[in-house]
Write a protein that holds these residues in place. Structure first.
Motif, PDB file in Angstrom:
ATOM      1  N   PHE A   1       0.808  -1.229   0.000  1.00  0.00           N
ATOM      2  CA  PHE A   1       0.000   0.000   0.000  1.00  0.00           C
ATOM      3  C   PHE A   1       0.834   1.269   0.000  1.00  0.00           C
ATOM      4  N   GLU A   2       2.141   1.132  -0.294  1.00  0.00           N
ATOM      5  CA  GLU A   2       2.999   2.306  -0.437  1.00  0.00           C
ATOM      6  C   GLU A   2       2.534   3.102  -1.650  1.00  0.00           C
ATOM      7  N   ARG A   3       2.565   4.408  -1.498  1.00  0.00           N
ATOM      8  CA  ARG A   3       2.119   5.288  -2.575  1.00  0.00           C
ATOM      9  C   ARG A   3       3.303   6.105  -3.088  1.00  0.00           C
ATOM     10  N   THR A   4       3.382   6.210  -4.429  1.00  0.00           N
ATOM     11  CA  THR A   4       4.448   6.984  -5.066  1.00  0.00           C
ATOM     12  C   THR A   4       3.803   7.915  -6.077  1.00  0.00           C
ATOM     13  N   ARG A   5       4.077   9.190  -5.923  1.00  0.00           N
ATOM     14  CA  ARG A   5       3.534  10.166  -6.877  1.00  0.00           C
ATOM     15  C   ARG A   5       4.212   9.972  -8.224  1.00  0.00           C
ATOM     16  N   LYS A   6       3.371   9.876  -9.256  1.00  0.00           N
ATOM     17  CA  LYS A   6       3.887   9.703 -10.619  1.00  0.00           C
ATOM     18  C   LYS A   6       4.250  11.068 -11.199  1.00  0.00           C
ATOM     19  N   ASP A   7       5.037  11.052 -12.272  1.00  0.00           N
ATOM     20  CA  ASP A   7       5.362  12.313 -12.949  1.00  0.00           C
ATOM     21  C   ASP A   7       4.090  13.061 -13.331  1.00  0.00           C
ATOM     22  N   SER A   8       3.036  12.321 -13.711  1.00  0.00           N
ATOM     23  CA  SER A   8       1.765  12.958 -14.085  1.00  0.00           C
ATOM     24  C   SER A   8       1.149  13.691 -12.900  1.00  0.00           C
ATOM     25  N   TYR A   9       1.375  13.204 -11.697  1.00  0.00           N
ATOM     26  CA  TYR A   9       0.889  13.900 -10.506  1.00  0.00           C
ATOM     27  C   TYR A   9       1.534  15.290 -10.417  1.00  0.00           C
ATOM     28  N   TYR A  10       2.859  15.327 -10.556  1.00  0.00           N
ATOM     29  CA  TYR A  10       3.570  16.605 -10.446  1.00  0.00           C
ATOM     30  C   TYR A  10       3.173  17.540 -11.588  1.00  0.00           C
ATOM     31  N   TRP A  11       3.020  16.992 -12.787  1.00  0.00           N
ATOM     32  CA  TRP A  11       2.603  17.809 -13.924  1.00  0.00           C
ATOM     33  C   TRP A  11       1.203  18.362 -13.693  1.00  0.00           C
ATOM     34  N   TYR A  12       0.292  17.521 -13.257  1.00  0.00           N
ATOM     35  CA  TYR A  12      -1.093  17.957 -13.030  1.00  0.00           C
ATOM     36  C   TYR A  12      -1.158  19.014 -11.928  1.00  0.00           C
ATOM     37  N   ARG A  13      -0.424  18.786 -10.837  1.00  0.00           N
ATOM     38  CA  ARG A  13      -0.389  19.762  -9.748  1.00  0.00           C
ATOM     39  C   ARG A  13       0.108  21.116 -10.258  1.00  0.00           C
ATOM     40  N   GLN A  14       1.175  21.093 -11.038  1.00  0.00           N
ATOM     41  CA  GLN A  14       1.722  22.336 -11.584  1.00  0.00           C
ATOM     42  C   GLN A  14       0.725  23.004 -12.525  1.00  0.00           C
ATOM     43  N   THR A  15       0.054  22.228 -13.333  1.00  0.00           N
ATOM     44  CA  THR A  15      -0.903  22.761 -14.300  1.00  0.00           C
ATOM     45  C   THR A  15      -2.071  23.439 -13.601  1.00  0.00           C
ATOM     46  N   VAL A  16      -2.687  22.774 -12.631  1.00  0.00           N
ATOM     47  CA  VAL A  16      -3.853  23.375 -11.977  1.00  0.00           C
ATOM     48  C   VAL A  16      -3.450  24.505 -11.041  1.00  0.00           C
ATOM     49  N   THR A  17      -2.239  24.462 -10.508  1.00  0.00           N
ATOM     50  CA  THR A  17      -1.766  25.548  -9.658  1.00  0.00           C
ATOM     51  C   THR A  17      -1.553  26.821 -10.474  1.00  0.00           C
ATOM     52  N   ASN A  18      -1.058  26.674 -11.696  1.00  0.00           N
ATOM     53  CA  ASN A  18      -0.835  27.830 -12.564  1.00  0.00           C
ATOM     54  C   ASN A  18      -2.112  28.394 -13.137  1.00  0.00           C
ATOM     55  N   LYS A  19      -3.194  27.645 -13.025  1.00  0.00           N
ATOM     56  CA  LYS A  19      -4.496  28.084 -13.511  1.00  0.00           C
ATOM     57  C   LYS A  19      -4.426  28.515 -14.973  1.00  0.00           C
ATOM     58  N   TRP A  20      -3.713  27.748 -15.797  1.00  0.00           N
ATOM     59  CA  TRP A  20      -3.570  28.072 -17.215  1.00  0.00           C
ATOM     60  C   TRP A  20      -4.910  28.149 -17.917  1.00  0.00           C
ATOM     61  N   PHE A  21      -5.893  27.449 -17.395  1.00  0.00           N
ATOM     62  CA  PHE A  21      -7.210  27.395 -18.041  1.00  0.00           C
ATOM     63  C   PHE A  21      -7.984  28.684 -17.875  1.00  0.00           C
ATOM     64  N   GLU A  22      -7.541  29.602 -17.009  1.00  0.00           N
ATOM     65  CA  GLU A  22      -8.236  30.876 -16.834  1.00  0.00           C
ATOM     66  C   GLU A  22      -7.667  31.973 -17.711  1.00  0.00           C
TER      67      GLU A  22
END
Length: 175
Positions: free
Chosen positions: A153-174
């Motif tokens: 049950f160990e969890r490892t953040r994938k590269d997609s996690y970091y990319w998605y976090r960066q994308t939604v944090t930057n609010k590029w969609f606004e």
């Protein structure tokens, strides 16, 4: 046989509050005449497929969203699931899942275009946060942006996690 009671049609004809949409894949078909019967043949799109074998078709996401808007008007739409299956494993503490990032980029771009076209998108949920039990495939297919070792049950953040976090944090969609 479905029994329709007095007043049922009045109840179900009420305006809907919102629509929820799960989108993973799509395709194109065209008419194929075969022995006088109506047949459909698949139109090849792109050779890329997810690890579950589904074609990647971000343009289909855009078309579905704009068609829903055209058909149902200003009903708010929530994307309740959107993601891709890639079975990358942890290597040296990292899960390099560039294919999932590419998939998400393509689909978030389509979503952005749909918003720009006036589609009333009210929310988006990437599928899935964690690798989990997939109803038709069990634990064999991984959709999460966080890898789960199903033994420990160990969890490892994938590269997609970091990319998605960066994308939604930057609010590029606004922009």
């Amino acid at each position: 046989m479905l029994k329709i009671e007095e007043g049922d049609l009045d109840i179900i004809s009420q305006p809907i509050d919102f629509m929820g949409l799960n989108y993973y894949t799509g395709g194109l078909g065209r008419y194929k005449e075969d022995g006088g019967l109506f047949q459909v043949e698949e139109v090849p799109l792109d050779e890329r497929r997810t690890d579950i074998g589904w074609p990647i078709y971000g343009e289909g996401f855009y078309k579905m969203l704009t068609d829903l808007h055209e058909t149902y008007g200003e009903v708010p739409i929530y994307i309740t699931e959107n993601g891709a299956c890639y079975n990358h494993e942890v290597v040296n503490g990292r899960v390099a899942d560039q294919e999932r990032i590419d998939y998400l980029k393509q689909h978030l771009t389509a979503l952005h275009r749909a918003i720009g076209a006036g589609v009333p998108i009210k929310g988006y949920i990437v599928w899935s946060l964690l690798d989990n039990f997939e109803w038709a495939e069990g634990y064999e297919k991984r959709f999460g942006i966080i890898h789960v070792n199903f033994r420990t049950f160990e969890r490892t953040r994938k590269d997609s996690y970091y990319w998605y976090r960066q994308t939604v944090t930057n609010k590029w969609f606004e922009r």
